[in-house]
Write an enzyme that holds these catalytic residues in place. Structure first.
Site, PDB file in Angstrom:
ATOM      1  N   GLY A   1     -27.307 -22.644  -2.882  1.00 38.29           N
ATOM      2  CA  GLY A   1     -27.289 -23.575  -1.748  1.00 38.29           C
ATOM      3  C   GLY A   1     -26.016 -24.416  -1.773  1.00 38.29           C
ATOM      4  O   GLY A   1     -24.934 -23.907  -2.098  1.00 38.29           O
ATOM      5  N   GLY A   2     -26.146 -25.694  -1.462  1.00 41.55           N
ATOM      6  CA  GLY A   2     -24.989 -26.595  -1.422  1.00 41.55           C
ATOM      7  C   GLY A   2     -24.267 -26.660  -2.761  1.00 41.55           C
ATOM      8  O   GLY A   2     -23.034 -26.772  -2.810  1.00 41.55           O
TER       9      GLY A   2
ATOM     10  N   GLU B   1      -4.228  -3.883  -7.169  1.00 43.29           N
ATOM     11  CA  GLU B   1      -4.369  -2.541  -7.766  1.00 43.29           C
ATOM     12  C   GLU B   1      -4.874  -1.537  -6.727  1.00 43.29           C
ATOM     13  O   GLU B   1      -5.621  -0.615  -7.038  1.00 43.29           O
ATOM     14  CB  GLU B   1      -5.232  -2.578  -9.041  1.00 43.29           C
ATOM     15  CG  GLU B   1      -4.575  -3.445 -10.119  1.00 43.29           C
ATOM     16  CD  GLU B   1      -5.075  -3.208 -11.522  1.00 43.29           C
ATOM     17  OE1 GLU B   1      -5.633  -2.134 -11.788  1.00 43.29           O
ATOM     18  OE2 GLU B   1      -4.889  -4.109 -12.360  1.00 43.29           O
ATOM     19  N   GLY B   2      -4.463  -1.738  -5.481  1.00 42.27           N
ATOM     20  CA  GLY B   2      -4.841  -0.851  -4.377  1.00 42.27           C
ATOM     21  C   GLY B   2      -6.012  -1.419  -3.591  1.00 42.27           C
ATOM     22  O   GLY B   2      -7.072  -1.658  -4.157  1.00 42.27           O
TER      23      GLY B   2
ATOM     24  N   ARG C   1     -34.559 -24.984  -9.749  1.00 44.44           N
ATOM     25  CA  ARG C   1     -34.468 -25.725  -8.486  1.00 44.44           C
ATOM     26  C   ARG C   1     -35.813 -25.666  -7.739  1.00 44.44           C
ATOM     27  O   ARG C   1     -36.302 -24.578  -7.388  1.00 44.44           O
ATOM     28  CB  ARG C   1     -33.356 -25.110  -7.623  1.00 44.44           C
ATOM     29  CG  ARG C   1     -33.252 -25.667  -6.221  1.00 44.44           C
ATOM     30  CD  ARG C   1     -32.739 -27.078  -6.209  1.00 44.44           C
ATOM     31  NE  ARG C   1     -32.563 -27.563  -4.847  1.00 44.44           N
ATOM     32  CZ  ARG C   1     -32.496 -28.839  -4.527  1.00 44.44           C
ATOM     33  NH1 ARG C   1     -32.587 -29.782  -5.458  1.00 44.44           N
ATOM     34  NH2 ARG C   1     -32.335 -29.205  -3.272  1.00 44.44           N
TER      35      ARG C   1
ATOM     36  N   PHE D   1       4.685 -10.416  -5.914  1.00 43.35           N
ATOM     37  CA  PHE D   1       3.258 -10.460  -6.293  1.00 43.35           C
ATOM     38  C   PHE D   1       3.043  -9.908  -7.712  1.00 43.35           C
ATOM     39  O   PHE D   1       2.048  -9.196  -7.958  1.00 43.35           O
ATOM     40  CB  PHE D   1       2.396  -9.646  -5.317  1.00 43.35           C
ATOM     41  CG  PHE D   1       2.387 -10.129  -3.882  1.00 43.35           C
ATOM     42  CD1 PHE D   1       2.837 -11.398  -3.543  1.00 43.35           C
ATOM     43  CD2 PHE D   1       1.890  -9.307  -2.864  1.00 43.35           C
ATOM     44  CE1 PHE D   1       2.809 -11.830  -2.220  1.00 43.35           C
ATOM     45  CE2 PHE D   1       1.844  -9.738  -1.543  1.00 43.35           C
ATOM     46  CZ  PHE D   1       2.309 -11.002  -1.222  1.00 43.35           C
ATOM     47  N   ILE D   2       3.903 -10.203  -8.647  1.00 40.79           N
ATOM     48  CA  ILE D   2       3.786  -9.621  -9.985  1.00 40.79           C
ATOM     49  C   ILE D   2       2.994 -10.552 -10.913  1.00 40.79           C
ATOM     50  O   ILE D   2       3.421 -11.681 -11.198  1.00 40.79           O
ATOM     51  CB  ILE D   2       5.174  -9.293 -10.587  1.00 40.79           C
ATOM     52  CG1 ILE D   2       5.954  -8.382  -9.633  1.00 40.79           C
ATOM     53  CG2 ILE D   2       5.024  -8.665 -11.980  1.00 40.79           C
ATOM     54  CD1 ILE D   2       5.227  -7.112  -9.187  1.00 40.79           C
TER      55      ILE D   2
ATOM     56  N   SER E   1       0.846  -1.209   0.000  1.00 42.20           N
ATOM     57  CA  SER E   1       0.000   0.000   0.000  1.00 42.20           C
ATOM     58  C   SER E   1       0.876   1.252   0.000  1.00 42.20           C
ATOM     59  O   SER E   1       0.544   2.251  -0.644  1.00 42.20           O
ATOM     60  CB  SER E   1      -0.905   0.000   1.232  1.00 42.20           C
ATOM     61  OG  SER E   1      -1.752  -1.129   1.209  1.00 42.20           O
TER      62      SER E   1
HETATM   63  C1  FAD Z   1      -2.711 -11.942  -6.878  1.00 45.85           C
HETATM   64  C2  FAD Z   1      -1.999 -10.624  -6.804  1.00 45.85           C
HETATM   65  C3  FAD Z   1      -1.561 -10.021  -7.979  1.00 45.85           C
HETATM   66  C4  FAD Z   1      -0.878  -8.804  -7.918  1.00 45.85           C
HETATM   67  N1  FAD Z   1      -0.375  -8.258  -9.080  1.00 45.85           N
HETATM   68  C5  FAD Z   1       0.445  -7.171  -9.006  1.00 45.85           C
HETATM   69  C6  FAD Z   1       1.120  -6.684 -10.175  1.00 45.85           C
HETATM   70  O1  FAD Z   1       0.937  -7.206 -11.286  1.00 45.85           O
HETATM   71  N2  FAD Z   1       1.976  -5.637 -10.031  1.00 45.85           N
HETATM   72  C7  FAD Z   1       2.211  -5.029  -8.848  1.00 45.85           C
HETATM   73  O2  FAD Z   1       3.005  -4.105  -8.782  1.00 45.85           O
HETATM   74  N3  FAD Z   1       1.565  -5.470  -7.714  1.00 45.85           N
HETATM   75  C8  FAD Z   1       0.705  -6.519  -7.763  1.00 45.85           C
HETATM   76  N4  FAD Z   1       0.077  -6.981  -6.623  1.00 45.85           N
HETATM   77  C9  FAD Z   1       0.309  -6.306  -5.370  1.00 45.85           C
HETATM   78  C10 FAD Z   1      -0.927  -5.597  -4.814  1.00 45.85           C
HETATM   79  O3  FAD Z   1      -1.186  -4.424  -5.514  1.00 45.85           O
HETATM   80  C11 FAD Z   1      -0.689  -5.397  -3.311  1.00 45.85           C
HETATM   81  O4  FAD Z   1      -0.788  -6.680  -2.709  1.00 45.85           O
HETATM   82  C12 FAD Z   1      -1.678  -4.431  -2.676  1.00 45.85           C
HETATM   83  O5  FAD Z   1      -1.461  -3.133  -3.145  1.00 45.85           O
HETATM   84  C13 FAD Z   1      -1.597  -4.445  -1.155  1.00 45.85           C
HETATM   85  O6  FAD Z   1      -0.284  -4.395  -0.703  1.00 45.85           O
HETATM   86  P1  FAD Z   1       0.201  -5.465   0.400  1.00 45.85           P
HETATM   87  O7  FAD Z   1      -0.170  -6.808  -0.090  1.00 45.85           O
HETATM   88  O8  FAD Z   1       1.616  -5.210   0.695  1.00 45.85           O
HETATM   89  O9  FAD Z   1      -0.681  -5.169   1.662  1.00 45.85           O
HETATM   90  P2  FAD Z   1      -0.362  -4.128   2.829  1.00 45.85           P
HETATM   91  O10 FAD Z   1       0.018  -2.820   2.248  1.00 45.85           O
HETATM   92  O11 FAD Z   1       0.592  -4.757   3.782  1.00 45.85           O
HETATM   93  O12 FAD Z   1      -1.781  -3.959   3.519  1.00 45.85           O
HETATM   94  C14 FAD Z   1      -2.276  -4.891   4.486  1.00 45.85           C
HETATM   95  C15 FAD Z   1      -3.599  -4.325   5.023  1.00 45.85           C
HETATM   96  O13 FAD Z   1      -3.349  -3.056   5.657  1.00 45.85           O
HETATM   97  C16 FAD Z   1      -4.179  -2.075   5.095  1.00 45.85           C
HETATM   98  N5  FAD Z   1      -3.481  -0.793   5.113  1.00 45.85           N
HETATM   99  C17 FAD Z   1      -2.209  -0.509   4.732  1.00 45.85           C
HETATM  100  N6  FAD Z   1      -1.943   0.777   4.909  1.00 45.85           N
HETATM  101  C18 FAD Z   1      -3.074   1.346   5.432  1.00 45.85           C
HETATM  102  C19 FAD Z   1      -3.442   2.661   5.828  1.00 45.85           C
HETATM  103  N7  FAD Z   1      -2.587   3.681   5.722  1.00 45.85           N
HETATM  104  N8  FAD Z   1      -4.692   2.862   6.305  1.00 45.85           N
HETATM  105  C20 FAD Z   1      -5.583   1.853   6.412  1.00 45.85           C
HETATM  106  N9  FAD Z   1      -5.285   0.571   6.042  1.00 45.85           N
HETATM  107  C21 FAD Z   1      -4.057   0.339   5.557  1.00 45.85           C
HETATM  108  C22 FAD Z   1      -4.454  -2.546   3.681  1.00 45.85           C
HETATM  109  O14 FAD Z   1      -5.607  -1.940   3.131  1.00 45.85           O
HETATM  110  C23 FAD Z   1      -4.618  -4.037   3.913  1.00 45.85           C
HETATM  111  O15 FAD Z   1      -5.912  -4.292   4.396  1.00 45.85           O
HETATM  112  C24 FAD Z   1      -0.649  -8.173  -6.672  1.00 45.85           C
HETATM  113  C25 FAD Z   1      -1.114  -8.778  -5.494  1.00 45.85           C
HETATM  114  C26 FAD Z   1      -1.774  -9.986  -5.543  1.00 45.85           C
HETATM  115  C27 FAD Z   1      -2.218 -10.618  -4.256  1.00 45.85           C
END
Ligand code: FAD
Length: 381
Positions: A339-340, A363-364, A268, A156-157, A132
């Site tokens: 359901g099931g 994507e956030g 159903r 996580f790319i 994040s």
């Molecule tokens: C399947 C998958 C595919 C992905 N593909 C890509 C990709 O192609 N390219 C790429 O660059 N990234 C990719 N990502 C990364 C993805 O964008 C991040 O996982 C995501 O932005 C969250 O970051 P994090 O996992 O580090 O979670 P964290 O940042 O550690 O967040 C953990 C929790 O804390 C919360 N949080 C964090 N900061 C705050 C705050 N200030 N206030 C309130 N809540 C907060 C978050 O909302 C979340 O609930 C991918 C991730 C997954 C799982």
């Protein structure tokens, strides 16, 4: 805002719908069980030009507007989320940076092959310490003669293992924070590039997510994407557009869940009548439809604003947040209506329920989208 789509976009919509029904639906179990995209599906997608939807026609693509890309996204969202995730990461966040800020040299070198799906794209921003908090990057890029040397690791790319051309962000001036980050176009054949761990996930099977490691990775100076130290702004622009595309895939998935739920509840029979005759089921269906259509309207409004060149930071965040949360609620109701059977692998519902979950994270996250929306609102105070 014009709610009617052009004949050309209508044709594209019908083509992609037919493609999804003929080529994707029959292979969904194969994608799920095999955790891979069959070659013949990739070939079929190439034939209808799906890899080039974001790429201008002068470089061999379809050059669709954002509204056009969302129409494609909606149709693709009806099918396997693994396949639409793979396609979306290539055609959306994996391609749009080059189109937005790439030099003519980079566009001419990479886009024609990407439009044909001969080269697959990916977008690499996230790192272990920069999720994040996306500007907290540790990957560095240092200029040495006519090359950049990149060191660090992304995780996580999406498409990490398959991608040939990766838009990656690295720190070029550590003293400037987010304003000291640059974007690079990295080929998977560059010396010092390697794919690390491929993650095992809850869903999105067929769409692979991995680490990408740069170990003195040598990048030619001309592969700097956009201006030096402006990479974080580029990343935010790519993500803002990507959010509308992702929302359109959520809407498509909802529409399919509604179709399945209508069909199942009409057939159903319990207590001597189809379960759809119960108001409890009708109300779930009504909420599913209402929320999906609201998400759809927001998605196309945002896409239209992109096409008008308007600032969409708040719109993109609202759209992604709303569509992903609607998708999760619709998926939950679809399981309930089935359901099931909704819990069994015999039907696609349990898969879509699992696939829905990621849309509130990548994507956030939903929390970050709310922060973006509030920050934009507070600017006006
Ligand atoms: C399947 C998958 C595919 C992905 N593909 C890509 C990709 O192609 N390219 C790429 O660059 N990234 C990719 N990502 C990364 C993805 O964008 C991040 O996982 C995501 O932005 C969250 O970051 P994090 O996992 O580090 O979670 P964290 O940042 O550690 O967040 C953990 C929790 O804390 C919360 N949080 C964090 N900061 C705050 C705050 N200030 N206030 C309130 N809540 C907060 C978050 O909302 C979340 O609930 C991918 C991730 C997954 C799982």
């Amino acid at each position: 805002m014009d709610f009617l789509i052009s004949d050309e976009l209508r044709m594209i919509q019908l083509t992609v719908r037919e493609f999804v029904e003929k080529e994707v639906y029959p292979r969904e179990t194969l994608i799920e069980d095999g955790d891979c995209i069959p070659d013949e599906l990739i070939e079929a997608a190439r034939k209808v030009g799906l890899f080039g939807i974001s790429i201008p026609d002068e470089y061999g693509g379809l050059g669709l507007s954002m509204v056009g890309k969302c129409i494609v996204g909606e149709e693709m969202g009806r099918g396997s989320a693994g396949f639409s995730g793979y396609h979306g990461a290539h055609a959306g966040i994996g391609t749009s940076g080059i189109v937005m800020v790439g030099s003519h040299y980079l566009k001419a070198k990479y886009l024609p092959d990407m439009a044909e799906g001969k080269k697959i794209g990916a977008f690499a921003l996230t790192e272990p310490d920069a999720g994040s908090d996306a500007s907290n990057l540790k990957t560095t890029a240092v200029k040495k003669g006519d090359r950049w040397l990149l060191n660090g690791a992304k995780h996580f790319i999406t498409n990490g293992p398959e991608a040939n051309v990766i838009t990656a962000m690295a720190v070029t001036d550590p003293s400037r924070g987010a304003r000291g980050i640059s974007a690079f176009l990295i080929e998977n054949t560059f010396p010092g590039f390697r794919v690390g761990t491929v993650e095992k996930k809850m869903g999105l099977r067929g769409c692979h997510t991995s680490e990408i490691i740069f170990d003195d990775c040598e990048v030619p100076e001309e592969n700097l994407l956009g201006k030096e130290n402006e990479g974080f702004i580029t990343a935010l622009r790519i993500l803002a557009n990507g959010r509308a595309g992702l929302a359109s895939r959520c809407v498509g998935a909802c529409l399919r869940l509604i179709e399945h739920s209508l069909d199942y509840s009409g057939k159903r029979v319990q207590f001597g009548k189809p379960i759809i005759e119960n108001q409890a089921i009708q109300w779930m269906l009504a909420d599913m439809e209402m929320e999906t259509q609201a998400a759809r309207a927001l998605t196309y409004q945002t896409a239209w604003k992109v096409d008008q060149g308007m600032n969409i930071i708040k719109d993109a965040a609202m759209t992604k947040l709303f569509a992903s949360e609607v998708y999760n609620r619709v998926a939950d109701k679809a399981v309930q209506i089935h359901g099931g059977m909704g819990y069994m692998k015999e039907m696609p519902i349990e898969r879509v329920y699992r696939d829905a979950r990621i849309t509130r994270i990548y994507e956030g996250t939903s929390e970050i989208q709310r922060m973006v929306i509030a920050a934009q609102m507070m600017k006006k105070c």
